[in-house]
Write a protein that holds these residues in place. Sequence first.
Motif: not given
Length: 216
Positions: A177-198
């Motif tokens: 799954r891509n980044k958008a899908e990962c972010i959606r799932h982690l958000d659904s279990i109570g996690f926020d994005v705090c660091h991104v390196w492209d």
Amino acid sequence: MTSTIVPILKKLIAYDKVNVIDVGAARGSFMEELCAIFSGEGLNPHEHIRSIGIDPVHAEAIDRYTGFILACVDNVENQEERDLYLHNDTQANSLCINMKGDGSPITRTKKVWVLNLNTMIESPNHLFNNEVIHFIKIDAEGKDLDIVESFSPETVKRIKYISMECKNGESRYEGDRNKAECIRHLDSIGFDVCHVWDADNGSDLSDVVFVNREEL
């Protein structure tokens, strides 16, 4: 991945005791970074980290760790044996087929044991049972989100940070799954994005670190 998430790793020295799980321990670079960070604080990372080798053919990594578990992990119900697809670049070894056919070509397969990380975490006296897990680094070549999806609600409540390697666009691997899908799932279990390196090497990958919204 390791050098790209150092800003978050440095936050770990704020804790009196640090528990870390390294999933995808191929070459030992993660341990080297922790040694550099922890040694300045008088800490021994070997007392804090447990490593699982998604690339068990990379034997020299084992010598850089204590508590090294020679296996792969996935969202499986029970321990099972499966094919690991081996590449010229051992960091590309994966339980998944590369659908796009780019990157390092598959050279052969090897039978490996596949375990469930959540089962390992929740087993008595294994992987910091009943303690906070301050950081889980996952770099599993297409299996990152599958591994996170194996976590029970009880395990999720014990994790402070989760880092993952995410594809920005079209997935490379079957079932990835891509980044958008990962972010959606982690958000659904109570996690926020705090660091991104492209990535700046044309690979279309991002290293993303998530933080639990609950204080731990």
